[in-house]
Design an enzyme around this catalytic site. Structure first.
Site, short mmCIF file in Angstrom:
data_model
loop_
_atom_site.label_atom_id
_atom_site.label_comp_id
_atom_site.label_asym_id
_atom_site.label_seq_id
_atom_site.Cartn_x
_atom_site.Cartn_y
_atom_site.Cartn_z
N ASN A 17 0.91 -1.11 -0.23
CA ASN A 17 0.11 -0.01 0.11
C ASN A 17 0.66 1.22 0.02
O ASN A 17 2.30 1.12 -0.24
CB ASN A 17 -1.09 -0.05 1.27
CG ASN A 17 -0.06 -0.04 2.55
OD1 ASN A 17 0.52 0.81 3.12
ND2 ASN A 17 -0.39 -1.26 3.28
N ASP A 64 -4.16 -6.53 4.41
CA ASP A 64 -5.42 -7.21 4.85
C ASP A 64 -5.37 -8.62 4.35
O ASP A 64 -5.87 -9.70 4.62
CB ASP A 64 -6.56 -6.56 4.63
CG ASP A 64 -6.95 -5.19 5.23
OD1 ASP A 64 -6.12 -5.26 6.69
OD2 ASP A 64 -7.32 -4.24 4.94
N LYS A 69 8.85 -16.43 -11.47
CA LYS A 69 8.06 -15.13 -11.90
C LYS A 69 6.78 -15.66 -12.66
O LYS A 69 7.04 -16.34 -13.94
CB LYS A 69 9.15 -14.36 -12.68
CG LYS A 69 8.31 -13.30 -13.43
CD LYS A 69 9.24 -12.37 -14.16
CE LYS A 69 8.58 -11.20 -15.00
NZ LYS A 69 9.35 -10.37 -15.67
N PHE A 75 -4.40 2.36 14.91
CA PHE A 75 -4.55 3.42 13.76
C PHE A 75 -5.67 3.15 12.98
O PHE A 75 -5.51 1.88 12.40
CB PHE A 75 -3.30 3.94 13.15
CG PHE A 75 -2.68 4.93 13.84
CD1 PHE A 75 -2.44 6.26 13.17
CD2 PHE A 75 -1.74 4.93 14.97
CE1 PHE A 75 -1.68 7.24 13.73
CE2 PHE A 75 -1.32 6.11 15.74
CZ PHE A 75 -1.16 7.16 14.87
N LYS A 107 -14.12 -0.15 15.34
CA LYS A 107 -12.75 -0.64 15.46
C LYS A 107 -12.38 -1.04 16.79
O LYS A 107 -11.71 -1.92 17.29
CB LYS A 107 -11.74 -0.12 14.47
CG LYS A 107 -10.41 -0.98 14.29
CD LYS A 107 -9.65 -0.07 13.39
CE LYS A 107 -8.24 -0.91 12.82
NZ LYS A 107 -7.52 -0.15 12.13
N LYS A 127 -11.65 -4.74 18.14
CA LYS A 127 -10.35 -5.09 18.31
C LYS A 127 -10.06 -5.42 19.69
O LYS A 127 -8.83 -5.72 19.99
CB LYS A 127 -9.44 -4.37 17.86
CG LYS A 127 -9.82 -4.03 16.15
CD LYS A 127 -9.70 -5.10 15.21
CE LYS A 127 -10.02 -4.60 13.79
NZ LYS A 127 -9.68 -5.77 12.84
#
Length: 402
Positions: free
Chosen positions: A210, A279, A289, A323, A337, A341
């Protein structure tokens, strides 16, 4: 804010010397006592009198010109400084310092000081990208020197690119943040911070990841260390200089990060999960490859370990801070969250907001906690914001003897 702070500015030869005059002026206006050393080349651009007028102190440029016979000037200056800033720093001076060469008053003093040294390069864009310059900067970074990266823009040589000396106002701001007074409220505590992205391999040359730069996580680790904590930074792949006095554990995948955090989990007082972990990961990692094929390609994915959730199940005495990077309904998702969590706090930010989120130097966040705690922090530098967040959490946890 800089009253009584002693700052030594070392000025080397380049057209950006005129900015160094402004830097000395602004540091003096902020209350600092400033002294200046110039190289012979620097004096070709600006005369010492300009720096003398801005600093109201003698300017040094000759190792053998002892203004006070009771001391050796370059040793006295090296011992005097609380902070040394080399601005502008030429490729020549960077090379000398990287190789321990002391052939003028600037380099001699730099090798003699035990104060923090900040180097602010300024040069042609191609010089800054030269492998030799890159190698010298890396060596100095490994030796403990800090760098104020040059900004991008129109250069005196006519090129447009990275190489401009950072603006004096920005450097003064960094100096002020450096000298923020601390009473070490986290002394004796262990803080574990995760930062950056993770990478999930698809084959030997490709991976899922990301846009996280790791800057917020590194700022949180630096803040924890400045507040007195023993700090462990578990970092995904980033291009950021590690904070001083912080133990860095480099990892690649989400599972690597989870294992690294668990190694320190039992002895930690605070866990700050800043990292933007993947995730999902590939169900099958190809040993060779993957070759390009006609038509569509489908890659089967499976969930990675939910690190925050797993830590929430395991926590006993630890304060668990997560976060949440969101694009809408930031507080709503953060509260969800928090409960799901079993975290103590969630720090949420809208990554679509200008000046916030991935890759920026600034951020604005909302701290959400149990018992309907909701504290908004307006946009600020990530380093300053990290200190504010820790101070707020410490205050909220004072009844728990953190």
């Amino acid at each position: 804010m800089l009253t009584s702070k002693r700052i030594l500015v070392c000025v080397t030869g380049g057209i950006a010397v005129y900015k160094a005059v402004a830097l000395v002026s602004k540091l003096s206006q902020a209350g600092a006592e400033v002294k200046v050393i110039m190289t012979e080349s620097a004096m070709e651009f600006v005369k010492p009198l300009s720096f003398q007028a801005m600093s109201r102190n003698d300017v040094y440029f000759d190792t053998f010109d002892e203004k006070n016979s009771k001391v050796i000037a370059h040793i006295d200056l090296a011992d005097w400084a609380d902070l040394v800033i080399v601005a502008p720093a030429t490729a020549n001076t960077i090379a000398k310092l990287a190789n321990g060469i002391a052939d003028n008053m600037v380099t001699t003093t730099l090798l003699a000081t035990t104060a923090d040294v900040w180097i602010a390069p300024a040069m042609n864009v191609h010089m800054y990208d030269n492998p030799a310059v890159i190698r010298n900067i890396e060596r100095l970074s490994n030796d403990g020197y800090s760098f104020i990266e040059p900004s991008e823009g129109f250069l005196a040589c006519g090129y447009i690119g990275k190489g401009r000396l950072e603006e004096p106002e920005k450097i003064v701001k960094l100096v002020e943040e450096h000298f923020v007074p601390c009473d070490f409220p986290l002394k004796g505590k262990k803080v574990v911070v995760t930062a950056g992205p993770t990478r999930e391999k698809l084959d030997p040359v490709r991976f899922l990841t990301n846009f996280s730069s790791g800057k917020m996580g590194y700022a949180m680790a630096e803040a924890a260390s400045r507040l007195g904590a023993e700090t462990i930074l578990v970092s995904g792949p980033v291009a950021i200089e590690a904070p001083r006095n912080v133990e860095v554990v480099n990892v690649e995948s989400t599972e690597d990060m989870f294992v690294a955090v668990l190694e320190h989990f039992d002895s930690a007082s605070i866990i700050v999960k800043t990292a933007a972990v993947a995730d999902y990961k590939a169900k099958e990692i190809h040993p060779q490859k993957m070759k390009k094929k006609d038509g569509e390609v489908t890659i089967a994915l499976e969930k990675t370990t939910d690190i925050l959730s797993e830590l929430g199940k395991r926590k006993s005495h630890q304060i668990l801070v997560g976060f949440a990077a969101e694009t809408n309904d930031v507080v709503h998702y953060a509260k969800g969250k928090l409960e799901k969590k079993n975290a103590d706090y969630i720090i949420a930010n809208d990554v679509t907001e200008e000046g916030s989120g991935f890759g920026t130097e600034t951020n604005s966040v909302t701290l959400v906690g149990k018992n309907d705690i909701e504290v908004h922090f307006p946009q600020n530098s990530k380093k300053e914001l990290a200190l504010q967040l820790f101070h707020t959490i410490i205050e909220l946890e004072k009844d728990e003897a953190l």
